[in-house]
Design an enzyme around this catalytic site. Structure first.
Site, PDB file in Angstrom:
ATOM      1  N   VAL A  37      -4.165  11.522  -0.871  1.00  0.00           N
ATOM      2  CA  VAL A  37      -4.294  12.966  -0.697  1.00  0.00           C
ATOM      3  C   VAL A  37      -3.597  13.486   0.556  1.00  0.00           C
ATOM      4  O   VAL A  37      -3.311  14.679   0.653  1.00  0.00           O
ATOM      5  CB  VAL A  37      -5.784  13.363  -0.686  1.00  0.00           C
ATOM      6  CG1 VAL A  37      -6.449  12.947   0.625  1.00  0.00           C
ATOM      7  CG2 VAL A  37      -5.973  14.851  -0.946  1.00  0.00           C
ATOM      8  N   TYR A  38      -3.295  12.638   1.511  1.00  0.00           N
ATOM      9  CA  TYR A  38      -2.685  13.098   2.760  1.00  0.00           C
ATOM     10  C   TYR A  38      -1.320  13.737   2.473  1.00  0.00           C
ATOM     11  O   TYR A  38      -0.393  13.063   2.008  1.00  0.00           O
ATOM     12  CB  TYR A  38      -2.516  11.955   3.755  1.00  0.00           C
ATOM     13  CG  TYR A  38      -3.808  11.346   4.270  1.00  0.00           C
ATOM     14  CD1 TYR A  38      -5.030  12.002   4.119  1.00  0.00           C
ATOM     15  CD2 TYR A  38      -3.802  10.114   4.909  1.00  0.00           C
ATOM     16  CE1 TYR A  38      -6.206  11.440   4.587  1.00  0.00           C
ATOM     17  CE2 TYR A  38      -4.975   9.541   5.387  1.00  0.00           C
ATOM     18  CZ  TYR A  38      -6.175  10.207   5.213  1.00  0.00           C
ATOM     19  OH  TYR A  38      -7.334   9.641   5.681  1.00  0.00           O
ATOM     20  N   SER A  39      -1.236  15.033   2.755  1.00  0.00           N
ATOM     21  CA  SER A  39      -0.006  15.796   2.469  1.00  0.00           C
ATOM     22  C   SER A  39       0.456  15.590   1.033  1.00  0.00           C
ATOM     23  O   SER A  39       1.649  15.522   0.740  1.00  0.00           O
ATOM     24  CB  SER A  39       1.114  15.432   3.452  1.00  0.00           C
ATOM     25  OG  SER A  39       0.792  15.861   4.756  1.00  0.00           O
ATOM     26  N   GLU A  40      -0.535  15.475   0.135  1.00  0.00           N
ATOM     27  CA  GLU A  40      -0.273  15.353  -1.304  1.00  0.00           C
ATOM     28  C   GLU A  40       0.697  14.211  -1.622  1.00  0.00           C
ATOM     29  O   GLU A  40       1.608  14.352  -2.435  1.00  0.00           O
ATOM     30  CB  GLU A  40       0.251  16.676  -1.865  1.00  0.00           C
ATOM     31  CG  GLU A  40      -0.742  17.825  -1.699  1.00  0.00           C
ATOM     32  CD  GLU A  40      -0.215  19.144  -2.226  1.00  0.00           C
ATOM     33  OE1 GLU A  40       1.025  19.278  -2.352  1.00  0.00           O
ATOM     34  OE2 GLU A  40      -1.023  20.044  -2.506  1.00  0.00           O
ATOM     35  N   GLY A  41       0.495  13.090  -0.971  1.00  0.00           N
ATOM     36  CA  GLY A  41       1.293  11.902  -1.243  1.00  0.00           C
ATOM     37  C   GLY A  41       2.428  11.668  -0.273  1.00  0.00           C
ATOM     38  O   GLY A  41       2.989  10.562  -0.231  1.00  0.00           O
TER      39      GLY A  41
END
Length: 343
Positions: A54-58
């Protein structure tokens, strides 16, 4: 740098784990700079890296994958799943359907064919823990994952998962990832003792308590963390200075700064040194956004706090107490005050 065993796995890791949440649009959007920070951490002796889908959407995983080219086998690589990845109702959670789908995405983004430690980012009240463990066990058997872990589980949830693994002959969680700092000590009551009883490793996050222990915000100064909180409304209560609990945190920070000065340390070194001094803690996750932040945190790996300093910390912040309950991010709604009423 002295390395520590990760629970009973036999794997040795550094006492500092490089968290990568700040690499990408959530923090440092300069990909080349983020890679330089990762390389500097590895060169300093850190061999433990933690990310999440999920961090920065991948994008964080993609940056980590680029940074680890040619170095992959020298790093204990951890990542997580569970948080929503898009609008689809099934692109989240701890179901077999999502786990089997999302591990392939993480492997692709990380440019690797195996993940050392694959963690459930949060417990799920509506998913049978046996389903999650069964799917993760299959990934271990397939060689795509080496070990599995949990994150932000309450003590009772840790025990439930351990028993389910034992009774169903499934892979067990070998690590837990809880929040822990001098301001957030709630896990000392039951989570950390439970981790020890089950021989688990722990990689604790937010040792600087979201920046409160960086020295950035001081009492009676104009600087305020409120603006940062507005970017993530769900965290607003952790930074709203109109709340008595957060004013109390400012008071505590002043006492800790004084203690750090007396001990010949920076507040950052005292904060991280406190976390890694607990016998149940394997590694503290540091999450630098800049090279300057990384350099300010690296010396903490070699900090050893005396009993006198630890006793002074206990006088300033009571053991087992989280000053602002909003800083606790483990457990589920079953532990919330509104759930304690008789029905």
């Amino acid at each position: 740098m002295e390395y520590r065993k990760l629970g009973r796995t036999g794997v040795s890791v550094s006492p500092l784990c490089l968290g990568t949440m700040m690499f990408g649009p959530w923090g440092n959007d300069d990909k080349a700079d983020s890679i330089r920070i990762i390389h500097r951490a590895l060169e300093s002796g850190i061999n433990f890296v933690d990310s999440a889908d999920v961090y920065s959407e991948g994008e964080s995983e993609r940056i980590v994958g680029e940074a680890l080219k040619g170095r992959r086998d020298d790093v204990v690589l951890a990542t997580k799943f569970f948080m929503p990845m898009g609008d689809d109702v099934n692109h989240r959670g701890g179901s077999r359907k999502w786990i089997m789908q999302e591990v392939e995405q993480s492997l692709r983004r990380l440019q690797t064919d195996y993940i050392d430690l694959y963690q459930v980012h949060r417990p799920s009240p509506d998913t049978d823990v046996e389903e999650t463990l069964s799917a993760l066990s299959d990934l271990v058997h397939q060689g795509k994952v080496r070990y599995i872990g949990s994150s932000s589980y309450s003590a009772s949830q840790i025990v439930e998962a351990q028993w389910a693994a034992r009774d169903r002959h499934l892979q067990r969680f070998v690590t837990e990832q809880p929040p822990y700092s001098m301001l957030v000590r709630g896990i000392e009551q039951d989570v950390l003792p439970t981790i020890q009883r089950h021989g688990m490793g722990s990689l604790t996050y937010s040792p600087l308590s979201g920046g409160w222990l960086s020295g950035r915000w001081r009492k009676d100064e104009d600087t305020s963390p409120v603006s940062a909180a507005r970017r993530r409304a769900a965290m607003a209560d952790r930074f709203d200075l109109s709340l008595e609990e957060n004013q109390r945190k400012l008071d505590v920070v002043e006492g800790l700064i004084e203690l750090a000065d007396e001990a010949g340390l920076t507040l950052i070194e005292l904060a991280i040194g406190f976390v890694i001094s607990h016998p149940a803690v394997t590694a503290a996750i540091i999450g630098p956004r800049t090279m300057e932040q990384l350099e300010s945190q690296l010396p903490a790996a070699d900090v050893s706090l005396s009993d006198d300093v630890l006793d002074r910390i206990d006088q300033i912040v009571t053991p087992g107490v989280t000053i602002n309950p909003a800083d606790n991010s483990y457990g589920t709604a079953e532990l919330a005050p509104k759930a304690r009423r008789r029905k």
